[in-house]
Motif scaffolding. Structure first.
Motif, PDB file in Angstrom:
ATOM      1  N   PRO A  25      -9.177  -6.561  -3.727  1.00  0.00           N
ATOM      2  CA  PRO A  25     -10.105  -5.798  -2.370  1.00  0.00           C
ATOM      3  C   PRO A  25      -9.871  -4.308  -2.513  1.00  0.00           C
ATOM      4  CG  PRO A  25      -8.155  -7.007  -1.538  1.00  0.00           C
ATOM      5  CD  PRO A  25      -8.140  -7.431  -2.805  1.00  0.00           C
ATOM      6  N   SER A  26     -11.122  -3.621  -2.642  1.00  0.00           N
ATOM      7  CA  SER A  26     -10.884  -2.048  -2.648  1.00  0.00           C
ATOM      8  C   SER A  26     -11.384  -1.522  -1.445  1.00  0.00           C
ATOM      9  CB  SER A  26     -11.791  -1.600  -3.693  1.00  0.00           C
ATOM     10  OG  SER A  26     -13.336  -1.939  -3.428  1.00  0.00           O
ATOM     11  N   ASN A  27     -10.497  -1.115  -0.518  1.00  0.00           N
ATOM     12  CA  ASN A  27     -10.781  -0.580   0.864  1.00  0.00           C
ATOM     13  C   ASN A  27     -10.703   0.943   0.584  1.00  0.00           C
ATOM     14  OD1 ASN A  27      -8.035  -0.952   0.055  1.00  0.00           O
ATOM     15  ND2 ASN A  27      -7.413  -1.806   2.086  1.00  0.00           N
ATOM     16  N   ALA A  28     -10.109   1.273  -0.530  1.00  0.00           N
ATOM     17  CA  ALA A  28      -9.978   2.557  -0.850  1.00  0.00           C
ATOM     18  C   ALA A  28     -10.839   2.736  -2.050  1.00  0.00           C
ATOM     19  CB  ALA A  28      -8.593   3.235  -0.980  1.00  0.00           C
ATOM     20  N   SER A  29     -11.070   4.153  -2.399  1.00  0.00           N
ATOM     21  CA  SER A  29     -11.811   4.267  -3.864  1.00  0.00           C
ATOM     22  C   SER A  29     -10.822   4.017  -4.929  1.00  0.00           C
ATOM     23  CB  SER A  29     -12.144   5.745  -3.817  1.00  0.00           C
ATOM     24  OG  SER A  29     -11.283   6.871  -3.609  1.00  0.00           O
ATOM     25  N   LEU A  30     -11.100   3.541  -5.913  1.00  0.00           N
ATOM     26  CA  LEU A  30     -10.201   2.962  -6.959  1.00  0.00           C
ATOM     27  C   LEU A  30     -10.095   4.168  -7.915  1.00  0.00           C
ATOM     28  CD1 LEU A  30     -11.322  -0.766  -8.305  1.00  0.00           C
ATOM     29  CD2 LEU A  30      -9.358   0.081  -7.491  1.00  0.00           C
ATOM     30  N   LYS A  31      -8.801   4.852  -8.002  1.00  0.00           N
ATOM     31  CA  LYS A  31      -8.347   5.940  -8.784  1.00  0.00           C
ATOM     32  C   LYS A  31      -8.119   5.550 -10.337  1.00  0.00           C
ATOM     33  CE  LYS A  31      -7.248   9.325  -5.328  1.00  0.00           C
ATOM     34  NZ  LYS A  31      -6.252   8.788  -4.432  1.00  0.00           N
ATOM     35  N   LYS A  32      -7.833   4.367 -10.749  1.00  0.00           N
ATOM     36  CA  LYS A  32      -7.729   3.856 -11.726  1.00  0.00           C
ATOM     37  C   LYS A  32      -8.574   2.831 -12.310  1.00  0.00           C
ATOM     38  CE  LYS A  32      -3.715   1.330  -9.755  1.00  0.00           C
ATOM     39  NZ  LYS A  32      -2.608   0.876  -9.829  1.00  0.00           N
ATOM     40  N   PRO A  33      -8.799   2.705 -13.769  1.00  0.00           N
ATOM     41  CA  PRO A  33      -9.804   1.578 -14.065  1.00  0.00           C
ATOM     42  C   PRO A  33      -9.515   0.381 -13.420  1.00  0.00           C
ATOM     43  CG  PRO A  33      -8.659   2.592 -15.972  1.00  0.00           C
ATOM     44  CD  PRO A  33      -8.161   3.192 -14.957  1.00  0.00           C
ATOM     45  N   ILE A  34     -10.572  -0.519 -13.404  1.00  0.00           N
ATOM     46  CA  ILE A  34     -10.368  -1.842 -12.885  1.00  0.00           C
ATOM     47  C   ILE A  34      -9.564  -2.730 -13.759  1.00  0.00           C
ATOM     48  CG2 ILE A  34     -11.592  -4.000 -12.702  1.00  0.00           C
ATOM     49  CD1 ILE A  34     -13.707  -3.160 -11.060  1.00  0.00           C
ATOM     50  N   TRP A  35      -9.575  -2.538 -14.855  1.00  0.00           N
ATOM     51  CA  TRP A  35      -8.494  -3.574 -15.727  1.00  0.00           C
ATOM     52  C   TRP A  35      -7.015  -3.426 -15.588  1.00  0.00           C
ATOM     53  CZ3 TRP A  35      -5.246  -1.327 -18.938  1.00  0.00           C
ATOM     54  CH2 TRP A  35      -5.539  -0.053 -19.445  1.00  0.00           C
ATOM     55  N   ARG A  36      -6.912  -2.037 -15.340  1.00  0.00           N
ATOM     56  CA  ARG A  36      -5.509  -1.724 -15.207  1.00  0.00           C
ATOM     57  C   ARG A  36      -5.039  -2.047 -13.651  1.00  0.00           C
ATOM     58  NH1 ARG A  36      -3.827   4.381 -15.450  1.00  0.00           N
ATOM     59  NH2 ARG A  36      -5.101   4.629 -17.077  1.00  0.00           N
ATOM     60  N   ALA A  37      -5.962  -2.044 -12.651  1.00  0.00           N
ATOM     61  CA  ALA A  37      -5.678  -2.220 -11.070  1.00  0.00           C
ATOM     62  C   ALA A  37      -5.491  -3.750 -11.241  1.00  0.00           C
ATOM     63  CB  ALA A  37      -6.825  -1.966 -10.339  1.00  0.00           C
ATOM     64  N   VAL A  38      -6.009  -4.460 -11.961  1.00  0.00           N
ATOM     65  CA  VAL A  38      -5.824  -6.078 -12.186  1.00  0.00           C
ATOM     66  C   VAL A  38      -4.610  -6.365 -12.649  1.00  0.00           C
ATOM     67  CG1 VAL A  38      -6.608  -8.103 -13.280  1.00  0.00           C
ATOM     68  CG2 VAL A  38      -8.298  -6.626 -12.136  1.00  0.00           C
ATOM     69  N   ALA A  39      -4.139  -5.593 -13.721  1.00  0.00           N
ATOM     70  CA  ALA A  39      -3.079  -5.906 -14.601  1.00  0.00           C
ATOM     71  C   ALA A  39      -1.841  -5.493 -13.506  1.00  0.00           C
ATOM     72  CB  ALA A  39      -2.878  -5.153 -15.852  1.00  0.00           C
ATOM     73  N   GLU A  40      -1.630  -4.351 -12.743  1.00  0.00           N
ATOM     74  CA  GLU A  40      -0.944  -4.093 -11.981  1.00  0.00           C
ATOM     75  C   GLU A  40      -0.782  -4.804 -10.544  1.00  0.00           C
ATOM     76  OE1 GLU A  40      -1.203   0.159 -11.877  1.00  0.00           O
ATOM     77  OE2 GLU A  40      -0.742   0.468 -14.203  1.00  0.00           O
ATOM     78  N   ALA A  41      -1.860  -5.171 -10.164  1.00  0.00           N
ATOM     79  CA  ALA A  41      -1.844  -5.776  -8.797  1.00  0.00           C
ATOM     80  C   ALA A  41      -1.266  -7.433  -9.354  1.00  0.00           C
ATOM     81  CB  ALA A  41      -3.296  -5.876  -8.347  1.00  0.00           C
ATOM     82  N   ALA A  42      -1.488  -7.722 -10.461  1.00  0.00           N
ATOM     83  CA  ALA A  42      -0.874  -9.080 -10.677  1.00  0.00           C
ATOM     84  C   ALA A  42       0.504  -9.064 -10.568  1.00  0.00           C
ATOM     85  CB  ALA A  42      -1.519  -9.678 -12.005  1.00  0.00           C
ATOM     86  N   GLU A  43       1.128 -10.138 -10.957  1.00  0.00           N
ATOM     87  CA  GLU A  43       2.539 -10.266 -11.030  1.00  0.00           C
ATOM     88  C   GLU A  43       3.223  -9.197 -11.811  1.00  0.00           C
ATOM     89  OE1 GLU A  43       0.951 -13.992 -11.981  1.00  0.00           O
ATOM     90  OE2 GLU A  43       3.018 -14.528 -12.091  1.00  0.00           O
TER      91      GLU A  43
END
Lengths: 302, 294
Positions: free
Chosen positions: B57-75
């Protein structure tokens, strides 16, 4: 698969130094020690676990050239930090022009500054990193500018050029004369060109007397003729060395250069006529085993 | 890509599927039936819509690309939550061409497909966990761990791995003689002793070497063996795993795969180093306590 594991004896965990697995509490079914060290018969000491030994300081210690590698990593990390940098769009065009050519310190000075002995290939690699950092959108971020400053080269000439906007060395003197030197073969000519009515004096003697051959006279007149300023400038030349052709062409070069001091825009015309380039041809040396520079001795079959 | 065809027919995923899968084709392995089979076509026709539940969920503006956010938000990548699914996602099962294989790797090969050998990830997992244990114990005992990754794409990940666990790295060329001629290679740039300028500078040796591309680093391996230093290495199907102390049968070509392995091992080493710090602190406290009592 479990039988495979047991057969291979893969259930053990391993140590490298002399301490045993006493400190570990993990039970193992089969203890097969597979390591490169040989089993030591000496009893294990508890104290060796707490021993704090000296370690190399730098991350790149085992590369053999740790300072240089650390520097590259640091510049790379800096670049990565500011990879999305967007500079302000309202930078002046003049500023942009001045900063497009980066003058970095040369290899010797850079080695001195960094206290790392640099080879040319290493220096080139560092310059590559510096260029990539400097090519970020202007204005550069403050940490980047601070990091790049010690690497910049400041020439005295560059500073003067930046201040004046023109090369200061070539101007007319108090009497309105332009001075230039021309050389050809073994001759060198000092020429003074001043506004006047078309007189030419060489070594105090008029051109008609000094140069008997028309070819030489034409060479001397060439720069003024080509630019059609024959009656507007006087030439006073002092020439020595060499022979007639060499002296004539030396005067030609000197007059051409002096004319440029008077008027920069004549350059393309003079260059096309061949009055700007110093002719590098000189007498070739004689080689041993040959009669002259190129001529060889008569070939004898036996 | 040939790998996509292979992925569809190779080992069905036994472990749970983690959400850091970046290629949408791997949805075929999910234990949950893919929605496109059941839902009508017009509802979830675009891949973007189907992946919506993977996006954090993006409550703030995403500063990094989505794939990286997914990879890092996961385990996070730690040795404690490795699964075959994650190894598969990183492409560690893809071996080399069958015509170039090393017969000694036979126990680790699951099969062949499209002319390449497929590595059995069950073994990879086991060997990876063993390597992590080794790294952890070496770090626990205060050992120096050296990460060697000399391929052009491996430089960043080698340096990162070394930095994470306070180890060392060699990410450009391994200089022959680093261990056997340490006096000349490493002692060259060492600062001389201020008290005794004539003395030879002290050189250090690593206690564990993690080789990310052993195929190109025969010299490093030979030097380690001469100095009885254990070596952990990623051995592909064209490399004899018996040459190193702790092989990890996996794909050494994929940067993402090697990054995963390096991260896992360095995380384990970091864990060991942390435990060592705790141990030393405890001992220090005990010593101060006994001194204070006296």
């Amino acid at each position: 698969m479990s039988s495979f594991l047991l057969r291979r004896g893969l259930v053990a965990s391993l140590h490298v130094t002399n301490t045993t697995a006493k400190i570990l509490t993990r039970p193992t079914a089969i203890q097969t020690i597979r390591c490169a060290t040989t089993q030591s018969a000496a009893p294990v000491q508890e104290n060796s676990l707490y021993e704090v030994r000296e370690k190399p300081q730098s991350l790149s210690y085992f590369t053999g050239n740790y300072k240089y590698n650390d520097l590259l990593i640091e510049l790379d990390a800096l670049h990565k930090t500011f990879i999305d940098w967007q500079g302000n769009e309202n930078s002046d065009a003049i500023e942009v022009q001045q900063t497009t050519s980066n003058a970095w310190k040369l290899r010797d000075k850079m080695s001195q500054m960094l206290e790392i002995p640099l080879k040319t290939s290493q220096w080139r690699k560092i310059v590559l990193h510096l260029n990539s950092l400097a090519s970020l959108p202007k204005p550069l971020p403050v940490p980047v500018e601070a990091a790049l400053r010690p690497y910049r080269r400041y020439d005295q000439q560059q500073q003067q050029q930046g201040a004046n906007g023109a090369s200061p060395s070539k101007t007319l003197d108090a009497l309105g004369r332009a001075y230039a030197v021309g050389r050809r073969k073994e001759s060198s000519a000092r020429c003074w060109v001043v506004e006047g009515d078309g007189k030419v004096l060489i070594n105090g003697v008029s051109m008609q007397e000094y140069f008997q051959r028309p070819v030489d006279r034409d060479q001397v007149q060439l720069p003024l003729e080509v630019t059609e300023l024959k009656d507007q400038y006087n030439v006073w030349a002092l020439v020595n060395g060499g022979g007639s052709t060499g002296q004539a062409e030396a005067i030609k070069l000197g007059v051409g250069r002096a004319l440029l001091t008077h008027n920069e825009e004549l350059k393309p015309i003079l260059r096309k006529a061949g009055c700007i380039t110093r002719d590098p041809r000189v007498v070739e040396r004689k080689k041993e085993g040959q009669r002259k520079a190129r001529a060889r001795y008569t070939w004898v079959k036996r | 890509m040939a790998s996509r065809a292979i992925l569809k027919s190779v080992v069905p995923c036994t472990g749970r599927v983690s959400h850091n899968i970046q290629k949408s084709s791997l949805r075929a392995f999910s234990t949950v039936k893919p929605s496109r089979q059941q839902a009508p076509v017009n509802e979830q026709s675009t891949p973007a819509e189907a992946l919506k539940d993977l996006v954090p969920p993006s409550n703030a503006s995403l500063k990094k690309p989505i794939w990286r956010a997914v990879a890092e938000a996961a385990e996070p990548i730690t040795p404690y939550n490795m699964s075959i699914g994650r190894l598969l996602a990183a492409g560690l099962h893809l071996g080399h061409s069958t015509s170039l294989w090393e017969p000694a790797t036979l126990p680790f090969i699951f099969g062949t497909r499209e002319g390449i050998s497929i590595i059995n990830l069950e073994h990879t997992l086991v060997y990876l966990r063993r390597a992590c244990n080794v790294a952890r114990e070496v770090a626990y005992r205060g050992g120096n761990i050296l990460f060697v990754g000399t391929r052009p794409g491996f430089q960043d990940l080698t340096v990162d791995a070394a930095r994470r666990c306070e180890g060392y790295h060699v990410s450009t060329k391994w200089i022959p003689g680093t261990l056997t001629n340490a006096h000349q290679v490493l002692g060259r740039h060492a600062t001389p002793d201020p008290n005794d300028p004539g003395k030879a500078p002290q050189t250090f040796k690593p206690d564990l070497i993690v080789l990310l591309n052993p195929l190109e680093n025969n010299i490093a391996l030979a030097e380690a063996q001469l100095n009885t230093i254990p070596v952990i290495a990623i051995t592909d199907t064209d490399y004899d795993p018996r040459r190193v102390t702790y092989p990890i049968p996996a794909n050494d070509d994929s940067i993402r795969g090697v990054e995963l392995v390096a991260k896992v091992i360095s995380t384990a080493a970091k864990d060991g180093a942390l435990r060592r710090k705790q141990l030393l602190d405890k001992k220090d406290k005990e010593a101060r306590f006994t001194r204070g009592e006296r």
